[in-house]
Scaffold this motif. Structure first.
Motif, PDB file in Angstrom:
ATOM      1  N   ARG A  76       9.543   1.470  -4.379  1.00 40.20           N
ATOM      2  CA  ARG A  76       9.414   2.713  -3.613  1.00 40.20           C
ATOM      3  C   ARG A  76       9.293   2.456  -2.114  1.00 40.20           C
ATOM      4  NH1 ARG A  76       5.064   6.528  -5.744  1.00 40.20           N
ATOM      5  NH2 ARG A  76       6.251   7.986  -4.469  1.00 40.20           N
ATOM      6  N   ARG A  77       9.442   1.206  -1.700  1.00 42.92           N
ATOM      7  CA  ARG A  77       9.369   0.788  -0.299  1.00 42.92           C
ATOM      8  C   ARG A  77       8.027   1.159   0.336  1.00 42.92           C
ATOM      9  NH1 ARG A  77      14.445  -0.643   2.055  1.00 42.92           N
ATOM     10  NH2 ARG A  77      16.101  -0.296   0.570  1.00 42.92           N
ATOM     11  N   ARG A  78       6.972   0.940  -0.411  1.00 37.36           N
ATOM     12  CA  ARG A  78       5.625   1.203   0.089  1.00 37.36           C
ATOM     13  C   ARG A  78       4.780  -0.058  -0.013  1.00 37.36           C
ATOM     14  NH1 ARG A  78       3.001   6.966  -0.891  1.00 37.36           N
ATOM     15  NH2 ARG A  78       4.401   8.083   0.477  1.00 37.36           N
ATOM     16  N   SER A  79       5.333  -1.165   0.415  1.00 38.12           N
ATOM     17  CA  SER A  79       4.589  -2.419   0.304  1.00 38.12           C
ATOM     18  C   SER A  79       3.427  -2.476   1.294  1.00 38.12           C
ATOM     19  CB  SER A  79       5.519  -3.606   0.508  1.00 38.12           C
ATOM     20  OG  SER A  79       6.182  -3.504   1.740  1.00 38.12           O
ATOM     21  N   LEU A  80       3.462  -1.668   2.324  1.00 41.04           N
ATOM     22  CA  LEU A  80       2.386  -1.634   3.312  1.00 41.04           C
ATOM     23  C   LEU A  80       1.273  -0.651   2.912  1.00 41.04           C
ATOM     24  CD1 LEU A  80       1.706  -2.769   6.163  1.00 41.04           C
ATOM     25  CD2 LEU A  80       2.887  -0.815   7.107  1.00 41.04           C
ATOM     26  N   LEU A  81       1.464   0.054   1.805  1.00 44.88           N
ATOM     27  CA  LEU A  81       0.501   1.090   1.411  1.00 44.88           C
ATOM     28  C   LEU A  81      -0.870   0.506   1.075  1.00 44.88           C
ATOM     29  CD1 LEU A  81       0.137   4.117   0.856  1.00 44.88           C
ATOM     30  CD2 LEU A  81       0.739   3.647  -1.503  1.00 44.88           C
ATOM     31  N   GLY A  82      -0.910  -0.613   0.384  1.00 46.33           N
ATOM     32  CA  GLY A  82      -2.200  -1.216   0.035  1.00 46.33           C
ATOM     33  C   GLY A  82      -2.998  -1.621   1.251  1.00 46.33           C
ATOM     34  N   GLU A  83      -2.330  -2.210   2.218  1.00 51.03           N
ATOM     35  CA  GLU A  83      -3.015  -2.597   3.447  1.00 51.03           C
ATOM     36  C   GLU A  83      -3.469  -1.370   4.228  1.00 51.03           C
ATOM     37  OE1 GLU A  83      -2.301  -5.320   7.406  1.00 51.03           O
ATOM     38  OE2 GLU A  83      -0.787  -5.287   5.835  1.00 51.03           O
ATOM     39  N   THR A  84      -2.635  -0.350   4.243  1.00 47.88           N
ATOM     40  CA  THR A  84      -2.995   0.875   4.957  1.00 47.88           C
ATOM     41  C   THR A  84      -4.224   1.527   4.338  1.00 47.88           C
ATOM     42  OG1 THR A  84      -0.688   1.232   5.537  1.00 47.88           O
ATOM     43  CG2 THR A  84      -2.144   3.125   5.676  1.00 47.88           C
ATOM     44  N   LEU A  85      -4.261   1.613   3.027  1.00 46.67           N
ATOM     45  CA  LEU A  85      -5.408   2.248   2.371  1.00 46.67           C
ATOM     46  C   LEU A  85      -6.676   1.402   2.488  1.00 46.67           C
ATOM     47  CD1 LEU A  85      -3.801   3.863  -0.772  1.00 46.67           C
ATOM     48  CD2 LEU A  85      -4.352   4.896   1.428  1.00 46.67           C
ATOM     49  N   SER A  86      -6.528   0.086   2.539  1.00 43.52           N
ATOM     50  CA  SER A  86      -7.729  -0.738   2.734  1.00 43.52           C
ATOM     51  C   SER A  86      -8.300  -0.532   4.129  1.00 43.52           C
ATOM     52  CB  SER A  86      -7.399  -2.208   2.500  1.00 43.52           C
ATOM     53  OG  SER A  86      -6.553  -2.704   3.513  1.00 43.52           O
ATOM     54  N   HIS A  87      -7.437  -0.362   5.121  1.00 45.70           N
ATOM     55  CA  HIS A  87      -7.930  -0.063   6.464  1.00 45.70           C
ATOM     56  C   HIS A  87      -8.436   1.377   6.559  1.00 45.70           C
ATOM     57  CE1 HIS A  87      -5.831  -3.767   7.519  1.00 45.70           C
ATOM     58  NE2 HIS A  87      -6.605  -3.796   8.584  1.00 45.70           N
ATOM     59  N   ALA A  88      -7.858   2.266   5.771  1.00 40.08           N
ATOM     60  CA  ALA A  88      -8.314   3.661   5.780  1.00 40.08           C
ATOM     61  C   ALA A  88      -9.688   3.797   5.128  1.00 40.08           C
ATOM     62  CB  ALA A  88      -7.303   4.553   5.067  1.00 40.08           C
ATOM     63  N   ALA A  89     -10.054   2.874   4.273  1.00 42.81           N
ATOM     64  CA  ALA A  89     -11.371   2.920   3.637  1.00 42.81           C
ATOM     65  C   ALA A  89     -12.480   2.425   4.557  1.00 42.81           C
ATOM     66  CB  ALA A  89     -11.362   2.092   2.351  1.00 42.81           C
ATOM     67  N   TYR A  90     -12.120   1.751   5.625  1.00 39.91           N
ATOM     68  CA  TYR A  90     -13.122   1.155   6.523  1.00 39.91           C
ATOM     69  C   TYR A  90     -14.062   2.186   7.156  1.00 39.91           C
ATOM     70  CZ  TYR A  90     -15.026  -1.959  10.059  1.00 39.91           C
ATOM     71  OH  TYR A  90     -15.872  -2.679  10.842  1.00 39.91           O
ATOM     72  N   PRO A  91     -13.567   3.339   7.657  1.00 41.72           N
ATOM     73  CA  PRO A  91     -14.521   4.321   8.186  1.00 41.72           C
ATOM     74  C   PRO A  91     -15.481   4.858   7.129  1.00 41.72           C
ATOM     75  CG  PRO A  91     -12.316   4.846   8.914  1.00 41.72           C
ATOM     76  CD  PRO A  91     -12.191   3.737   7.924  1.00 41.72           C
ATOM     77  N   GLY A  92     -15.028   4.938   5.890  1.00 38.20           N
ATOM     78  CA  GLY A  92     -15.915   5.386   4.814  1.00 38.20           C
ATOM     79  C   GLY A  92     -17.037   4.408   4.557  1.00 38.20           C
TER      80      GLY A  92
END
Length: 117
Positions: free
Chosen positions: A36-52
């Motif tokens: 699905r060409r979303r190989s960067l999604l895991g890294e993005t969501l791990s960085h998105a969890a940081y403020p939480g």
């Protein structure tokens, strides 16, 4: 020690089966995200969890000392909520704002990491 002792020895059987199942699920998720060409999604969501994580720890710091046993669930809940918010923001940017997928992923990664800092 033979190869089959990993499956027959009760001490080694649980970790061996767990590692096999983890490798199977990680490979399936990896293939789907690559297709699905979303190989960067895991890294993005791990960085998105940081403020939480930061917000959850600040909430824990303001609670009384006897509430420390709820540290992990509270931090995980806030991290999950901010990662889910990042996922919805990526989807919103792709569908409504017509931003390319790579650009939306990079924008959310940088935004949430900056907010976390």
């Amino acid at each position: 020690m033979s190869l089959f002792s990993f499956f027959t020895d009760p001490v080694l059987r649980g970790p061996m089966i767990g590692c096999m199942l983890m490798a199977l699920t990680a490979s399936l998720v990896g293939v789907l995200s690559f297709i699905r060409r979303r190989s960067l999604l895991g890294e993005t969501l791990s960085h998105a969890a940081y403020p939480g994580v930061v917000f959850g720890l600040s909430i824990i710091g303001s609670l009384p000392a006897f509430m420390e046993r709820f540290t992990a669930p509270i931090v995980l809940c806030f991290a999950f909520l901010t990662a889910l918010t990042g996922l919805y923001l990526i989807d919103f940017m792709e569908r409504r704002l017509k931003v390319r997928q790579d650009s939306a992923l990079c924008f959310v990664l940088a935004l949430f990491f900056g907010v976390g800092l």
